[in-house]
Design an enzyme around this catalytic site. Structure first.
Site, PDB file in Angstrom:
ATOM      1  N   GLY A 234      11.723 -22.924 -39.925  1.00 15.67           N
ATOM      2  CA  GLY A 234      11.075 -23.889 -39.046  1.00 15.67           C
ATOM      3  C   GLY A 234      11.945 -24.414 -37.927  1.00 15.67           C
TER       4      GLY A 234
ATOM      5  N   ASP B  96      13.896 -24.455 -34.465  1.00 16.48           N
ATOM      6  CA  ASP B  96      13.701 -23.799 -33.175  1.00 16.48           C
ATOM      7  C   ASP B  96      15.018 -23.281 -32.606  1.00 16.48           C
ATOM      8  OD1 ASP B  96      10.941 -24.294 -33.175  1.00 16.48           O
ATOM      9  OD2 ASP B  96      11.261 -26.322 -32.438  1.00 16.48           O
TER      10      ASP B  96
ATOM     11  N   HIS C 126      22.993 -18.561 -18.976  1.00 14.40           N
ATOM     12  CA  HIS C 126      22.299 -18.125 -20.181  1.00 14.40           C
ATOM     13  C   HIS C 126      22.211 -19.263 -21.194  1.00 14.40           C
ATOM     14  CE1 HIS C 126      23.015 -13.538 -19.452  1.00 14.40           C
ATOM     15  NE2 HIS C 126      21.917 -13.986 -18.874  1.00 14.40           N
TER      16      HIS C 126
ATOM     17  N   ASP D  46      31.405 -14.685 -19.832  1.00 10.50           N
ATOM     18  CA  ASP D  46      30.883 -13.360 -20.162  1.00 10.50           C
ATOM     19  C   ASP D  46      31.175 -12.423 -18.992  1.00 10.50           C
ATOM     20  OD1 ASP D  46      29.932 -14.720 -22.307  1.00 10.50           O
ATOM     21  OD2 ASP D  46      27.816 -14.302 -21.967  1.00 10.50           O
TER      22      ASP D  46
ATOM     23  N   ASP E 265      35.809 -13.037 -24.075  1.00 14.64           N
ATOM     24  CA  ASP E 265      34.538 -12.639 -24.685  1.00 14.64           C
ATOM     25  C   ASP E 265      34.713 -11.437 -25.619  1.00 14.64           C
ATOM     26  OD1 ASP E 265      31.896 -11.871 -25.176  1.00 14.64           O
ATOM     27  OD2 ASP E 265      31.536 -11.171 -23.137  1.00 14.64           O
TER      28      ASP E 265
ATOM     29  N   SER F  72      16.319 -13.993 -19.062  1.00 13.91           N
ATOM     30  CA  SER F  72      17.586 -14.415 -18.473  1.00 13.91           C
ATOM     31  C   SER F  72      18.352 -13.272 -17.808  1.00 13.91           C
ATOM     32  CB  SER F  72      18.470 -15.051 -19.550  1.00 13.91           C
ATOM     33  OG  SER F  72      18.718 -14.121 -20.592  1.00 13.91           O
ATOM     34  N   ASN F  73      17.856 -12.026 -17.955  1.00 11.36           N
ATOM     35  CA  ASN F  73      18.557 -10.886 -17.375  1.00 11.36           C
ATOM     36  C   ASN F  73      18.016 -10.647 -15.963  1.00 11.36           C
ATOM     37  OD1 ASN F  73      19.704  -8.385 -16.714  1.00 11.36           O
ATOM     38  ND2 ASN F  73      19.641  -7.683 -18.827  1.00 11.36           N
TER      39      ASN F  73
ATOM     40  N   SER G 218      24.432  -3.378 -21.553  1.00 11.55           N
ATOM     41  CA  SER G 218      24.892  -4.714 -21.914  1.00 11.55           C
ATOM     42  C   SER G 218      25.542  -5.420 -20.731  1.00 11.55           C
ATOM     43  CB  SER G 218      25.899  -4.611 -23.064  1.00 11.55           C
ATOM     44  OG  SER G 218      26.405  -5.884 -23.400  1.00 11.55           O
TER      45      SER G 218
ATOM     46  N   HIS H 189      28.020  -7.377 -21.382  1.00  8.35           N
ATOM     47  CA  HIS H 189      29.346  -7.665 -21.937  1.00  8.35           C
ATOM     48  C   HIS H 189      30.189  -6.393 -21.976  1.00  8.35           C
ATOM     49  CE1 HIS H 189      27.853 -11.579 -23.528  1.00  8.35           C
ATOM     50  NE2 HIS H 189      26.726 -10.899 -23.641  1.00  8.35           N
TER      51      HIS H 189
ATOM     52  N   ASP I 226      14.192 -29.161 -34.305  1.00  9.13           N
ATOM     53  CA  ASP I 226      12.866 -28.764 -34.757  1.00  9.13           C
ATOM     54  C   ASP I 226      11.855 -29.553 -33.938  1.00  9.13           C
ATOM     55  OD1 ASP I 226      10.592 -28.010 -36.021  1.00  9.13           O
ATOM     56  OD2 ASP I 226      11.150 -28.702 -38.023  1.00  9.13           O
TER      57      ASP I 226
END
Length: 555
Positions: A49, A51, A76, A165, A197, A235-236, A366, A368, A443
């Site tokens: 439950g 988030d 991000h 990143d 990273d 987000s990409n 990726s 990264h 939550d």
């Protein structure tokens, strides 16, 4: 500027080591505290439950007067998703970030009712700041979202460098190119400690270029006989730009599924981070007015569920769009570790709906760096000490081995856990002390009001269900007025377990009747007897332990 003589430097991770996401790192120079990133993590399977999860910032709130700034490396969620909590409890602290990063932060904090953005301070990769006599500079990195930077704190003992990143994409794509020259200058001036990273530290070689993915997406659109449905991380930005470009090259109009994604793309276009013509997009309501060969549909999800939008399409719950056998589905994303099962189930659901599903290494790369890029960063920076960050422990350890292969001795590499303090003075370097860390669970609108006890109860409910026992008593006459009534949820199917529940009712009646004959009646003692007796009986009969909740009412 003359760099102030530093007497003591502390480096601490409040999140982002031993896990993926929830990045937050503390650089403490004498009495001044600087924070790098404030991210979130999507919940693991046992966090029922929940988030999202953010770092515990008790150490920062206890030292609020010493916190001089928060520096965000990029936009991000795993790097900015927890910033609202810092702004809430330390409202005076300035938050520094690049233009796109702060635009995303402003949208993020609105979700939690924070309207003021006066302490959001814009910076660029060329910016230099002097805060409490500490010089702070930045350098541009290449990542899957524009405006990504690394952070450098200049001290008398050498620089403390946080890479953010990064990867090294040798092919020019987009505006975010790694500033290798500036990184090299920082390395030549002397780096005391590098925090780098570790996400892809286990993967050999170099990451593929973004340009190769752009061609694969365009080819898929060209070859699709009907509509093409694409899934990517919201987000990409690189991937979304490639999808916009591919649609334009193949005379397809792009349909955006979901208002949040449309708002994000509109903001990116307004700020100039995504380039698109006005007629590139088609409202979802008009999709039936155009031939399938002229349609591309973009859907998305977040890091733990990148195919959430596709799942809704496959189930037929998106208005105006139903997947058909002439559709091609292109998945331009890969699951993060721990979420592969839900990823696979969605692909299976799409196959059942009849779609032709494409994906794999040709449609996603990726953001990264792989092993060779991580070693390149180590060789550019030439740090005296090294701390691998941003990854699970196995990734940190793999990164430590890479550092060792570049010539950094084992005793100068620190594999840290959350809360560990690495302390530097002119005379020594030591570890051992710890600060308070942990998870803050969110939550709904509740922040931190869900703890381990609540999660334990949710796990128990999910495993064996609940049994509610309701009985009404008359204390003066010492008899049962109504009940006992037993309500089962998630334990047994009532119609097939009547004998079991009838026997449970008899047990409760006997306990209540015996208790009512006592001189002093303690409701807490009565409830305990009911729980213990029912628990023993039900376990003998079913080998299950439901949560038993007695409710005693008095008239």
């Amino acid at each position: 500027m003359n760099i102030r003589q530093a007497e003591k430097i502390k480096l601490i991770s409040l999140g982002g080591v031993g896990e993926l996401g929830k990045n937050m790192y503390v650089v403490e120079i004498d009495q001044s505290i600087f924070v790098v990133d404030a991210g979130l993590m999507y919940p693991e399977g046992e966090m029922l439950g929940i988030d999202v999860v953010i770092p515990d910032i008790t150490y920062l709130t206890e030292n609020a007067n010493r916190v001089k700034g928060v520096f965000l490396t990029h936009g991000h969620d795993e790097n900015i998703g927890g910033i609202f909590n810092i702004i809430k409890y330390i409202p005076a602290v300035p938050v520094y970030g690049t233009r796109l990063t702060l635009a995303l932060v402003a949208e993020k904090i609105k979700e939690y009712g924070i309207k003021s953005t006066t302490n959001l301070k814009g910076i660029q990769a060329s910016t230099e700041l002097i805060i409490e006599n500490t010089k702070i500079s930045f350098f541009q990195t290449n990542h899957s979202i524009p405006d990504s930077i690394g952070v450098c704190f200049h001290t008398s003992m050498g620089a403390i460098v946080h890479t953010g990143d990064f990867k090294f994409d040798q092919t020019k794509y987009g505006s975010s190119q790694s500033d290798i020259g500036k990184m090299a200058r920082i390395g030549e001036e002397g780096v005391l400690c590098l925090l780098s990273d570790s996400t892809n530290a286990e993967i050999p070689g170099f990451t593929k270029s973004e340009s190769s993915v752009a061609q694969a997406i365009s080819d898929a659109m060209y070859n699709a006989p009907g509509r093409i449905i694409l899934a990517a991380y919201a987000s990409n930005f690189n991937r979304i730009q490639q999808i916009v470009d591919g649609a334009a090259e193949n005379n397809r109009r792009l349909v955006i599924v979901g208002k949040p994604l449309m708002n994000l793309i509109s903001m990116a276009i307004r700020l100039g981070y995504i380039q698109a013509d006005e007629d590139a997009f088609l409202p979802v309501q008009e999709i039936s007015k155009h031939p399938d060969k002229q349609i591309a549909i973009l859907t998305t999800g977040h890091k733990s569920e990148p195919l959430a939008g596709l799942t809704r399409l496959a189930k037929g719950t998106v208005k105006h769009i139903t997947i058909s056998k002439t559709d091609t589905v292109l998945i331009a994303a890969t699951p993060i570790p721990g979420h592969e099962i839900s990823f696979t189930k969605t692909i299976d659901l799409l196959a059942r709906a009849g779609a032709n599903v494409l994906g794999g290494k040709h449609t996603h790369v990726s953001g990264h760096g792989y092993q060779e890029e991580l070693k390149m960063m180590l060789n550019i920076m030439k740090p005296q000490y090294f701390i691998p960050i941003q990854g699970e422990f196995k990734m940190q350890r793999a990164h430590a081995k890479l550092a060792n292969s570049t010539g950094i001795p084992d005793d100068r590499i620190f594999l840290i856990e959350k809360g560990d303090v690495v302390e530097f003075t002119p005379d020594h370097v030591r570890t051992g002390s710890k600060v308070s860390t942990g998870n803050v669970l969110i939550d709904g609108l509740g922040v931190g009001d869900i703890g381990n006890i609540v999660l334990r109860d949710r796990r128990l409910l999910s495993q064996d269900g609940i049994l509610i026992v309701v009985v009404t008593l008359d204390r003066k006459r010492k008899n049962i007025v109504a009940g006992p009534e037993i309500i089962s949820r998630g334990f047994v199917y009532v119609r097939e377990s009547e004998a079991l529940l009838e026997k449970s009712t008899v047990i409760v009646s006997e306990i209540v009747s015996a208790t009512m004959q006592e001189q002093a009646i303690e409701w807490s003692s009565l409830k305990l007897k009911i729980r213990e007796s029912l628990n023993q009986f039900l376990y003998e009969k079913t080998k299950r332990r439901p949560m038993i909740l007695p409710i005693i009412m008095e008239v």
